[in-house]
Design an enzyme around this catalytic site. Structure first.
Site: not given
Ligand SMILES: *Cc1c(COP(=O)(O)O)cnc(C)c1O
Length: 487
Positions: A111
């Site tokens: 993120k």
């Molecule tokens: C948010 C997240 C995901 C999923 O990603 P999306 O964009 O919501 O599909 C997968 N792995 C981790 C560690 C995340 O923080």
């Protein structure tokens, strides 16, 4: 001026600045770029680009109204020594698969890739729009968005942020990271419910005009830091492009050769960014959508029916514990040839009947997607196997991706989105490695460190000494009340 449209009404056009500020369209739809101007990737010059140059290439392709100097400044400030490597996104090779490590930012999850730059884009948009109101960011998190958004937006003048997380639905480290968040403009609240409940309540608030006018009287407009915000999605395209050219530089592939990608998926943001890279012309073959036991998307890709009539499960990969993947709406819009009427029907059905079915024709339009899922046991087994065989420790989300990759039909070299640092999930890791599991998380971390000879990242280690600032949990129905009292 470049424009976006709402997925639920193609006639609703809006500028990028307004879309970034607003987050979600007034009709409840998601903003979609009107133009995907192709980039000619068949060009050797990209082989020597660094991350900043790729960021500029991709962002400028959409955000044409930001002058070069301003955009470059934002990029430099976003992708700086907050990341623990100049490469920003290093790659780890295992056979014909390449783990693109998206967790080298301040909160150790992918993120950070978008949330490092979103605050700059939002501040810029605010200035360009001459907005005299303050911005209130409401964010529902499945664990990682919350912390990354708090870090990105803390102490920014004119912006306040509230994060809602499912109180039993995030890992201990994720919770601790959020509860210890400093900053004069931040608030963190646990809620009684799961991520879907949190996300739905936040979406409802965005559609609640009475509540919004109440906020407006206090001089606030709402925005979102979730991946429904287009300002989150665009920066996620960058690393697919940069990683592709890294493979060329390493002489793993030749210019123009196709690669497949595997993405551990929750809200469908990260995998949609890969699809967007493909729409811009990057030679991507298959997009493999990896799910945990909340395998709504696997079923959807294989059957054409999206059905949330099922139990919500809590898994070792909490950031993917999601039944309603918001960004799928954007893909539906693209495959249905921009037919917003169809999208409205699907979403109404999802609301009313908890499911919808797309036609065979639409299914055919998304045949570059493959869906696979992995059970809890397979997730732990994968962590163990990869560690023992390759001496490489992966987190449970990445393990779901790798395990799904093993089930898939790929012939090309493959990029695997490695979305979190393994030390964010000590319980699952120690269980996978069969370490003693009755200790507290910090003791577990030490044991994993000893056993695997990988150092605990300082950003996790120092959580022990940090003071808990946010300890409140609330009922879903009290969200609005708590928003008002924070302001
Ligand atoms: C948010 C997240 C995901 C999923 O990603 P999306 O964009 O919501 O599909 C997968 N792995 C981790 C560690 C995340 O923080």
């Amino acid at each position: 001026m470049e424009k976006l449209i709402s997925s639920r009404n193609s006639k609703n056009e809006i500028s990028y600045f307004k879309a970034i500020l607003q987050g979600i369209a007034k009709d409840g739809g998601l903003f979609i770029p009107k133009n995907f101007n192709k980039i000619d990737f068949n060009n050797k010059k990209f082989i020597d680009y660094n991350y900043h140059q790729f960021a500029f290439l991709i962002l400028k392709n959409f955000l044409k109204d930001i002058p070069d100097d301003d955009l470059n400044k934002m990029i430099k400030n976003a992708y700086d020594n907050k990341f623990d490597t100049d490469e920003i996104v290093p790659i780890k090779k295992i056979n014909d698969s390449f783990f693109i490590e998206l967790f080298h930012g301040p909160t150790l999850a992918f993120k950070d890739m978008a949330l490092s730059i979103l605050p700059y884009l939002m501040k810029y948009s605010k200035k360009e729009e001459n907005l005299d109101k303050d911005i209130l960011i409401l964010t529902a998190t499945s664990g990682d968005t919350g912390k990354a958004a708090l870090e990105g937006f803390k102490n920014i003048n004119g912006i306040k942020i509230i994060v809602f997380y499912p109180k039993n639905g995030v890992s201990d480290i994720q919770a601790k990271q959020m509860k210890t968040q400093v900053g004069k403009n931040v608030k963190v609240l646990g809620i009684d419910g799961n991520f879907d409940d949190a996300q739905n309540s936040v979406k409802e608030i965005f559609n609640d005009s009475k509540f919004k006018s109440k906020l407006l009287k206090q001089n606030y407009i709402l925005s979102s830091a979730n991946s429904i915000n287009i300002g989150r999605l665009l920066p996620q395209i960058i690393y697919y492009v940069s990683s592709y050219f890294k493979l060329i530089k390493k002489e793993e592939i030749t210019l123009g050769e196709k690669v497949d990608v595997v993405v551990p998926t929750g809200n469908f943001g990260n995998i949609l960014a890969a699809k967007y890279a493909k729409k811009l012309g990057l030679p991507i073959g298959k997009l493999i959508c990896a799910s945990n036991e909340n395998n709504v998307l696997t079923d959807f890709i294989n059957s054409g029916t999206y059905n949330i009539n099922r139990n919500f499960k809590m898994t070792y990969s909490p950031s993917m514990d999601i039944l309603i993947s918001s960004n799928l709406e954007r893909l539906l819009y693209h495959i249905s040839n921009n037919n917003s009427e169809k999208i409205n029907n699907f979403m109404t059905n999802l609301n009313k009947n908890k499911k919808y079915t797309i036609s065979k024709k639409l299914q055919n339009e998304m045949k570059d997607f493959e869906g696979h899922f992995c059970s809890q046991k397979e997730t732990l087994d994968t962590i163990k196997k990869v560690y023992e065989k390759y001496n490489y420790l992966i987190d449970p989300h990445t393990a779901v991706a790798y395990c799904s990759y093993k089930k898939s039909n790929t012939n090309n070299k493959t990029l695997i989105a490695s979305t979190a640092h393994p030390f964010k999930f000590p319980k699952a890791i120690s269980k996978a490695l069969k370490l003693e599991n009755n200790k507290n998380v910090f003791e577990l971390l030490k044991e994993i460190e000893k056993r695997t000879d990988t150092k605990i990242p300082e950003r996790i280690n120092n959580l022990t000494s940090k003071k808990t600032i946010h300890n409140k949990t609330i009922k879903i129905e009290d969200i609005k009340k708590n928003i008002i009292s924070f302001l």
